[in-house]
Design a protein around this motif. Structure first.
Motif, mmCIF file in Angstrom:
data_model
loop_
_atom_site.group_PDB
_atom_site.id
_atom_site.type_symbol
_atom_site.label_atom_id
_atom_site.label_comp_id
_atom_site.label_asym_id
_atom_site.label_seq_id
_atom_site.Cartn_x
_atom_site.Cartn_y
_atom_site.Cartn_z
ATOM 1 N N THR A 351 0.792 -1.106 0.076
ATOM 2 C CA THR A 351 0.049 0.169 -0.349
ATOM 3 C C THR A 351 0.610 1.270 -0.080
ATOM 4 O O THR A 351 0.485 2.337 -0.489
ATOM 5 C CB THR A 351 -0.998 -0.151 1.164
ATOM 6 N N PRO A 352 2.043 1.358 0.482
ATOM 7 C CA PRO A 352 2.947 2.400 0.528
ATOM 8 C C PRO A 352 3.247 2.760 -0.933
ATOM 9 O O PRO A 352 3.276 4.184 -1.018
ATOM 10 C CB PRO A 352 3.980 2.318 1.469
ATOM 11 N N TYR A 353 3.177 1.903 -1.782
ATOM 12 C CA TYR A 353 3.621 2.218 -3.158
ATOM 13 C C TYR A 353 2.335 2.842 -4.052
ATOM 14 O O TYR A 353 2.538 3.153 -5.122
ATOM 15 C CB TYR A 353 4.010 1.060 -4.128
ATOM 16 N N PHE A 354 1.423 2.668 -3.452
ATOM 17 C CA PHE A 354 0.145 3.113 -4.069
ATOM 18 C C PHE A 354 -0.232 4.801 -3.883
ATOM 19 O O PHE A 354 -0.978 5.477 -4.727
ATOM 20 C CB PHE A 354 -1.180 2.803 -3.503
ATOM 21 N N TYR A 355 0.860 5.343 -3.218
ATOM 22 C CA TYR A 355 0.694 6.906 -2.962
ATOM 23 C C TYR A 355 0.442 7.605 -4.205
ATOM 24 O O TYR A 355 -0.180 8.579 -4.331
ATOM 25 C CB TYR A 355 1.773 7.372 -2.192
ATOM 26 N N TYR A 356 1.510 7.350 -5.108
ATOM 27 C CA TYR A 356 1.743 8.256 -6.476
ATOM 28 C C TYR A 356 0.685 7.879 -7.444
ATOM 29 O O TYR A 356 0.906 8.303 -8.669
ATOM 30 C CB TYR A 356 2.924 8.102 -6.895
ATOM 31 N N ILE A 357 -0.108 6.860 -7.288
ATOM 32 C CA ILE A 357 -1.006 6.550 -8.503
ATOM 33 C C ILE A 357 -1.870 7.598 -8.779
ATOM 34 O O ILE A 357 -2.704 8.061 -7.898
ATOM 35 C CB ILE A 357 -1.612 5.098 -8.024
ATOM 36 N N PRO A 358 -1.960 7.926 -10.054
ATOM 37 C CA PRO A 358 -2.916 9.089 -10.190
ATOM 38 C C PRO A 358 -4.351 8.862 -10.591
ATOM 39 O O PRO A 358 -4.758 7.687 -11.052
ATOM 40 C CB PRO A 358 -2.336 9.521 -11.718
ATOM 41 N N ILE A 359 -5.393 9.478 -10.244
ATOM 42 C CA ILE A 359 -6.768 9.088 -10.222
ATOM 43 C C ILE A 359 -7.001 9.197 -11.525
ATOM 44 O O ILE A 359 -7.965 8.331 -11.510
ATOM 45 C CB ILE A 359 -7.528 10.189 -9.428
ATOM 46 N N PRO A 360 -6.517 9.801 -12.344
ATOM 47 C CA PRO A 360 -7.083 9.859 -13.695
ATOM 48 C C PRO A 360 -6.810 8.437 -14.441
ATOM 49 O O PRO A 360 -7.532 7.847 -15.275
ATOM 50 C CB PRO A 360 -6.356 10.764 -14.495
ATOM 51 N N ALA A 361 -5.670 7.746 -14.043
ATOM 52 C CA ALA A 361 -5.396 6.255 -14.397
ATOM 53 C C ALA A 361 -6.597 5.332 -13.760
ATOM 54 O O ALA A 361 -6.911 4.280 -14.658
ATOM 55 C CB ALA A 361 -4.106 5.850 -13.852
ATOM 56 N N LEU A 362 -6.933 5.489 -12.661
ATOM 57 C CA LEU A 362 -8.254 4.760 -12.157
ATOM 58 C C LEU A 362 -9.485 4.888 -12.978
ATOM 59 O O LEU A 362 -10.085 3.990 -13.270
ATOM 60 C CB LEU A 362 -8.553 5.267 -10.758
ATOM 61 N N ALA A 363 -9.722 6.297 -13.388
ATOM 62 C CA ALA A 363 -10.859 6.689 -14.028
ATOM 63 C C ALA A 363 -10.671 5.976 -15.676
ATOM 64 O O ALA A 363 -11.636 5.411 -16.130
ATOM 65 C CB ALA A 363 -10.864 8.010 -14.611
ATOM 66 N N ALA A 364 -9.294 5.709 -16.216
ATOM 67 C CA ALA A 364 -9.252 5.139 -17.304
ATOM 68 C C ALA A 364 -9.635 3.627 -17.355
ATOM 69 O O ALA A 364 -10.452 3.124 -18.275
ATOM 70 C CB ALA A 364 -7.799 5.406 -17.910
ATOM 71 N N ILE A 365 -9.300 3.113 -16.269
ATOM 72 C CA ILE A 365 -9.433 1.532 -15.927
ATOM 73 C C ILE A 365 -10.886 1.424 -15.834
ATOM 74 O O ILE A 365 -11.636 0.424 -16.551
ATOM 75 C CB ILE A 365 -8.818 0.969 -14.563
ATOM 76 N N ILE A 366 -11.624 2.338 -15.290
ATOM 77 C CA ILE A 366 -13.166 2.069 -15.214
ATOM 78 C C ILE A 366 -13.819 2.516 -16.447
ATOM 79 O O ILE A 366 -14.783 1.656 -16.581
ATOM 80 C CB ILE A 366 -13.748 3.229 -14.057
ATOM 81 N N ILE A 367 -13.456 3.340 -16.975
ATOM 82 C CA ILE A 367 -14.305 3.715 -18.263
ATOM 83 C C ILE A 367 -14.175 2.559 -19.351
ATOM 84 O O ILE A 367 -14.850 2.185 -19.982
ATOM 85 C CB ILE A 367 -13.648 5.086 -18.845
ATOM 86 N N VAL A 368 -12.781 2.129 -19.624
ATOM 87 C CA VAL A 368 -12.560 0.977 -20.325
ATOM 88 C C VAL A 368 -13.392 -0.445 -20.148
ATOM 89 O O VAL A 368 -13.811 -0.950 -20.708
ATOM 90 C CB VAL A 368 -10.916 0.668 -20.381
ATOM 91 N N ALA A 369 -13.241 -0.459 -18.564
ATOM 92 C CA ALA A 369 -14.153 -1.577 -18.202
ATOM 93 C C ALA A 369 -15.449 -1.739 -18.545
ATOM 94 O O ALA A 369 -16.196 -2.579 -18.786
ATOM 95 C CB ALA A 369 -13.822 -1.857 -16.763
#
Length: 596
Positions: A351-369
């Protein structure tokens, strides 16, 4: 003996005890491979889906921990992969946000209470054997919801994709207007990350569908943010999330809380039952093993109920993860346990390595799914096969999109029930004729070889008789009988397609019998089933007509009437025949000649 009996009772409750003795090391290796694959694919997906529900990404991981350990104890599906799913998350967001504001501790408590309540409803349905409730969701209603869901989910991620805060709403038009009003505030860096992420996911899927592309996106996105210090240009990040396993928490609630959550819980349960049963049946049929619906409902319920005490949002069967689970060679529900171990290790160490994950990348995963949920061929199939189903699907679609998720689904269910009631109130009815050379009777309007029998009107109703079609059936019998009243002496109802009748229908048949009696027309039934005959006996109508008016088949009814009239004609003409004389009254003889 008592110990054996006790063990059998325990086996009945814990499904795992039935197949675990035959579990082999080879199957375990396959389950490890499948569980690891699903786990690696799930981590980014689960974090992204939690965002849809208005939760911190870590709750997505919590949802694939304890529930995945509980399901194998009770579930009967060997391939079902569990976890939070996108369609459930928008239902949760729409229901929970009406009680508390997303992003608050109160909101999290409401979602966890909803998880517990959903689990209780599942288990109650199982214990009461009420799994039939899933049938309320017809295929058009499911399609209408599943077609609207990607649009709602996609529009809900516009703010994360464009880099500004959007109003939380389940209504597409509200989200679209809000986004247009803020179009001048678009963060081009956020938009760039999102669009690159969408392109990367689509390309990698075409190259290798099994490749953990979402994991690659999150890793590369996080590395880019860290290396180029993109946080300074306003890119939203996941930020700090707690390390370690979820703690045990008791729920505090009131009956008022449960009352407010009841509509959301019921909607969620129906959607989850639909997905679990459709997935379970698909793979049970493919691999030829039994699936127990009530045990599945209990297993999903127990997983949700117990998971709620360990901070899990509502979980269900995932279509995409179940497909990956199967393709990876899963042999039993223990693949879920392996997946849970992967999630647990992630929570403990990564979980410490998740700090820098950008929210737009999560949005991309959701939209494609969500793009994979769009299926226009299904709507074309409805229009081609049964247009009314297409209109119900569209009605549900627009209801979910513009009125609300729960309201739209209920509207779709209502429209389906109205369509069923209307169809049953105007059932297919037919005048039958005899097909020469057989004992078969067919609709005279559709079979040129079907010839009406003189003096007998044979009718068939392709439905059960009930309050909503009793008058229609009554009018049909009387109308057809009146048209031929000078030509017929009996009406025979081919009752082989009648499976049930109620008291309203019995009253209608009694009225028909009285009208026909006034016209000197007999009223007979052929092929009446026992469950239909019994109410007629109890009502007194069968005794009023007489036992000779009920026959094993339509053929037997015709033979009885023709023979009866032949005998009457003999008596009236007072003809006494010797053994070598030919019978002048030959109705039955002519009919039997046609039969042979």
């Amino acid at each position: 003996m008592k110990l054996d009996s006790l063990f059998e009772r325990i086996k009945d409750q814990f499904t795992i005890l039935r197949w675990l003795p035959d579990y082999t090391s080879g199957k375990f290796r396959e389950d490890i491979k499948a569980g690891l694959t699903v786990g690696l694919i799930s981590v980014p997906q689960l974090m992204a889906y939690a965002v849809i529900a208005g939760l911190s990404p870590v709750y997505g991981l919590y949802g694939s921990l304890i529930p995945l350990l509980i399901y194998p104890l009770f579930g009967t599906s060997r391939h079902l992969a569990l976890g939070i799913v996108a369609t459930d998350m928008i239902i949760i967001a729409s229901g929970a946000s009406m009680i508390a504001s997303p992003g608050t501790d109160e909101y999290v408590s409401v979602v966890l209470l909803l998880t517990m309540f959903t689990g209780l409803v599942h288990m109650s349905l199982s214990l009461l054997r009420m799994g039939f409730m899933v049938n309320l969701l017809s295929k058009p209603v499911i399609y209408g919801f599943m077609a609207a869901a990607p649009l709602i989910i996609g529009f809900s991620q516009l703010g994360n994709l464009l880099g500004f805060e959007l109003e939380r709403s389940q209504y597409v038009w509200v989200l679209a207007i809000d986004a247009l009003n803020q179009i001048g505030s678009v963060n081009l860096w956020a938009l760039g990350i999102g669009l690159i992420g969408i392109g990367l996911l689509i390309i990698l899927k075409k190259i290798n569908p099994m490749f953990p592309r979402a994991l690659v996106l999150l890793a590369s996105g996080g590395a880019s943010v860290w290396f180029f210090n993109l946080e300074r240009v306003g890119i939203d990040l996941i930020g700090s999330i707690p390390s370690g396993l979820p703690s045990f928490q008791l729920h505090s609630f009131s009956f008022e809380d449960l009352r407010e959550l009841l509509p959301t819980a019921i909607t969620l349960v129906l959607i989850q039952l639909m997905s679990v049963m459709s997935l379970g049946k698909t793979f049970a049929s493919k691999y030829k093993y039994p699936l127990n619906p009530n045990r599945e409902f209990f297993a999903i319920g127990a997983a949700n109920f117990l998971g709620s005490f360990f901070q899990s949002p509502p979980i269900s069967g995932s279509f995409s993860r179940t497909a990956v689970n199967d393709q990876s060679g899963a042999q039993s529900a223990l693949s879920n346990v392996v997946c849970a171990v992967v999630i647990g290790l992630t929570l403990l160490f990564l979980t410490p390595y998740f700090y820098y994950i950008p929210i737009p990348a999560l949005a991309a995963i959701i939209i494609v799914a969500t793009l994979s949920l769009l299926d226009f061929k299904e709507l074309q199939y409805f229009f081609r096969t049964k247009p009314i189903d297409a209109y119900i699907a569209l009605f549900t679609f627009f209801g979910v999109l513009f009125i609300g998720i729960q309201e739209g689904i209920l509207m779709g269910i209502g429209a389906s029930l109205v369509a069923v009631i209307y169809r049953s109130s105007r059932p297919n009815v037919a005048v039958l004729g005899h097909v020469q050379g057989s004992r078969v009777f067919r609709d005279v309007t559709k079979n040129p070889s079907a010839i009406p029998i003189d003096e007998i009107l044979i009718l068939r109703f392709d439905t059960s008789l009930s309050f909503n079609n009793a008058e229609f059936i009554k009018d049909f019998i009387i109308q057809k009988s009146e048209e031929k009243s000078k030509k017929i002496r009996a009406v025979v109802v081919d009752a082989t397609s009648i499976n049930d009748l109620d008291t309203t229908a019995i009253d209608a048949l009694e009225s028909v019998a009285e009208t026909l009696a006034d016209w000197n027309i007999e009223f007979h039934f052929g092929g009446l089933k026992t469950p239909v005959h019994k109410p007629l006996l109890r009502s007194g109508l069968a005794r009023k007509l007489g036992g000779t008016h009920f026959h094993e088949s339509t053929d037997k009814a015709v033979q009885y009437l023709l023979n009866k009239w032949d005998e009457i004609d003999k008596e009236e003409t007072e003809v006494e025949l010797s053994e070598d004389q030919e019978d002048p009254s030959g109705r039955l003889k002519d009919y039997l000649g046609d039969v042979e």
